[in-house]
Design a protein around this motif. Structure first.
Motif, PDB file in Angstrom:
ATOM      1  N   VAL A 149     -80.899 -10.874  22.476  1.00 55.91           N
ATOM      2  CA  VAL A 149     -81.503 -11.847  23.391  1.00 55.91           C
ATOM      3  C   VAL A 149     -83.007 -11.956  23.142  1.00 55.91           C
ATOM      4  O   VAL A 149     -83.685 -10.963  22.849  1.00 55.91           O
ATOM      5  CB  VAL A 149     -81.240 -11.468  24.863  1.00 55.91           C
ATOM      6  CG1 VAL A 149     -79.784 -11.689  25.213  1.00 55.91           C
ATOM      7  CG2 VAL A 149     -81.635 -10.027  25.155  1.00 55.91           C
ATOM      8  N   ARG A 154     -83.951 -13.713  31.728  1.00 55.97           N
ATOM      9  CA  ARG A 154     -82.851 -13.874  32.688  1.00 55.97           C
ATOM     10  C   ARG A 154     -82.002 -12.610  32.772  1.00 55.97           C
ATOM     11  O   ARG A 154     -81.595 -12.184  33.856  1.00 55.97           O
ATOM     12  CB  ARG A 154     -81.998 -15.083  32.307  1.00 55.97           C
ATOM     13  CG  ARG A 154     -82.700 -16.421  32.472  1.00 55.97           C
ATOM     14  CD  ARG A 154     -81.758 -17.590  32.261  1.00 55.97           C
ATOM     15  NE  ARG A 154     -82.483 -18.843  32.316  1.00 55.97           N
ATOM     16  CZ  ARG A 154     -82.947 -19.499  31.251  1.00 55.97           C
ATOM     17  NH1 ARG A 154     -82.711 -19.005  30.033  1.00 55.97           N
ATOM     18  NH2 ARG A 154     -83.617 -20.621  31.385  1.00 55.97           N
ATOM     19  N   GLU A 171     -83.878 -16.257  27.644  1.00 57.26           N
ATOM     20  CA  GLU A 171     -82.599 -15.592  27.858  1.00 57.26           C
ATOM     21  C   GLU A 171     -82.797 -14.114  28.150  1.00 57.26           C
ATOM     22  O   GLU A 171     -82.133 -13.531  29.014  1.00 57.26           O
ATOM     23  CB  GLU A 171     -81.682 -15.771  26.646  1.00 57.26           C
ATOM     24  CG  GLU A 171     -80.297 -15.177  26.854  1.00 57.26           C
ATOM     25  CD  GLU A 171     -79.388 -15.324  25.646  1.00 57.26           C
ATOM     26  OE1 GLU A 171     -78.186 -15.032  25.777  1.00 57.26           O
ATOM     27  OE2 GLU A 171     -79.891 -15.724  24.566  1.00 57.26           O
ATOM     28  N   LYS A 172     -83.729 -13.495  27.438  1.00 55.59           N
ATOM     29  CA  LYS A 172     -84.013 -12.078  27.685  1.00 55.59           C
ATOM     30  C   LYS A 172     -84.557 -11.877  29.097  1.00 55.59           C
ATOM     31  O   LYS A 172     -84.162 -10.926  29.795  1.00 55.59           O
ATOM     32  CB  LYS A 172     -84.997 -11.561  26.635  1.00 55.59           C
ATOM     33  CG  LYS A 172     -85.318 -10.087  26.773  1.00 55.59           C
ATOM     34  CD  LYS A 172     -85.963  -9.542  25.509  1.00 55.59           C
ATOM     35  CE  LYS A 172     -87.293 -10.188  25.186  1.00 55.59           C
ATOM     36  NZ  LYS A 172     -87.905  -9.619  23.971  1.00 55.59           N
ATOM     37  N   LYS A 230     -75.062  -9.412  21.746  1.00 54.68           N
ATOM     38  CA  LYS A 230     -76.106 -10.436  21.801  1.00 54.68           C
ATOM     39  C   LYS A 230     -77.489  -9.837  21.513  1.00 54.68           C
ATOM     40  O   LYS A 230     -77.846  -8.787  22.048  1.00 54.68           O
ATOM     41  CB  LYS A 230     -76.151 -11.098  23.176  1.00 54.68           C
ATOM     42  CG  LYS A 230     -74.908 -11.898  23.523  1.00 54.68           C
ATOM     43  CD  LYS A 230     -75.076 -12.541  24.892  1.00 54.68           C
ATOM     44  CE  LYS A 230     -73.862 -13.361  25.286  1.00 54.68           C
ATOM     45  NZ  LYS A 230     -74.028 -13.973  26.621  1.00 54.68           N
TER      46      LYS A 230
END
Length: 326
Positions: free
Chosen positions: A215, A222, A219-220, A213
């Motif tokens: 990110v 998280r 999202e990164k 992935k």
């Protein structure tokens, strides 16, 4: 103000964060056309750029000529290049349309400047993130200042609490970083690796730990918040400077284990906002402490996030640049 931003704009990249912040500040952004990260760094695209440089040699590239026509037609107030190169002949000509406001903000390691880059005589001002490079560039007659990278609080903010015992890394898998990660793996650490796919020559253990992935944005953040810690090492060419990940991890509330360098002391307080190391034994010690005393680590996560928001956003950096050219 009409700001022409030069540099590839992929999600959560340098140009993307700068452009987003300029718009939030009420400025009009020209240029900075969006491009997919994987496409821009694909083998065909990189090969095409290398062929162009070989074919045109010391002459301006097609993109330089296109830039000159664009600036002549749109007349921006400021030209802000982000880790970007412009042929000296074209940059000189651009002075007719943006006199005194041709700015280079170099977010990469200064050692990675190629062709004309940082020493191009027609930049009106250059900003770099390494204080040692500032001295060298001033020796060469450049108008130069120190400016660290940054984080964007729009998405680099605390969004997840720790739920994993994994050490998180997001970025590139150059040889030095791999060597450190291999030591951790062989000592029993669990890794979650994100970002650019490891190169073909990578160790099989590194490739096996890669999530697949790339990110970005929330999202990164998280991912950074969920891990037991976020490891931040620096390439051998990095010198005395911080990378953007240092500010993004802090902003996201990640527990940052960061390789020490003197310039870090301008940005964070070791032991209270980040955990620094200079030896492998120190790195292992921090990880062991994080496993045994998670409550202590929560205080460091929160302090790092507060410091990043208070001092290290893209707005802070851009306010500095724009004040210099008010």
């Amino acid at each position: 103000m009409r700001v022409l931003v030069l540099g590839p704009r992929f999600a959560d990249g340098f140009a993307d964060n700068v452009a987003e912040t300029l718009v939030e500040m009420g400025h009009e952004v020209l240029g900075a056309e969006e491009v997919d990260h994987a496409t821009y760094w694909s083998v065909p695209r990189r090969a095409l750029r290398m062929v162009e440089e070989r074919v045109f040699g010391d002459a301006p590239l097609p993109q330089d000529r296109k830039l000159l026509r664009f600036v002549e037609a749109r007349r921006p107030d400021i030209l802000l290049a982000l880790t970007w190169d412009v042929h000296p002949e074209v940059l000189d000509a651009l002075g007719r349309f943006v006199p005194g406001r041709r700015i280079l903000w170099w977010g990469d390691a200064p050692a990675n400047s190629r062709r004309f880059g940082l020493v191009n005589p027609f930049w009106d001002k250059v900003y770099v993130k390494d204080p040692d490079a500032v001295k060298k560039l001033r020796l060469a007659g450049k108008e130069c200042a120190l400016l660290h990278e940054a984080m964007n609080p729009r998405w680099h903010r605390p969004l997840a609490k720790q739920t994993s015992d994994a050490v998180v890394v997001a970025g590139n898998y150059y040889a030095f970083r791999q060597a450190v990660l291999l030591r951790l793996l062989r000592d029993g650490a669990r890794l979650e690796l994100y970002g650019t796919e490891p190169p073909p020559w990578s160790a099989k253990e590194i490739r096996a730990s890669f999530s697949g992935k790339y990110v970005v944005r929330e999202e990164k953040s998280r991912v950074f918040g969920a891990g037991i810690a976020c490891l931040n090492t620096f390439a051998l060419a990095e010198g005395n400077s911080m990378n953007c990940r240092a500010f993004e991890i802090a902003g996201a509330g990640g527990l940052q284990l960061v390789e020490f360098r003197p310039t870090l002391l301008q940005c964070f307080e070791p032991g209270k906002e980040v955990l620094t190391f200079e030896t492998y034994e120190e790195l292992r010690g921090h990880l062991e402490h994080a496993r045994r005393f998670p409550a202590d680590m929560l205080a460091i996560r929160e302090a790092g996030a507060r410091r990043a928001l208070a001092e290290h956003t893209y707005r802070h950096r851009l306010e500095t640049i724009l004040a210099d050219f008010a």
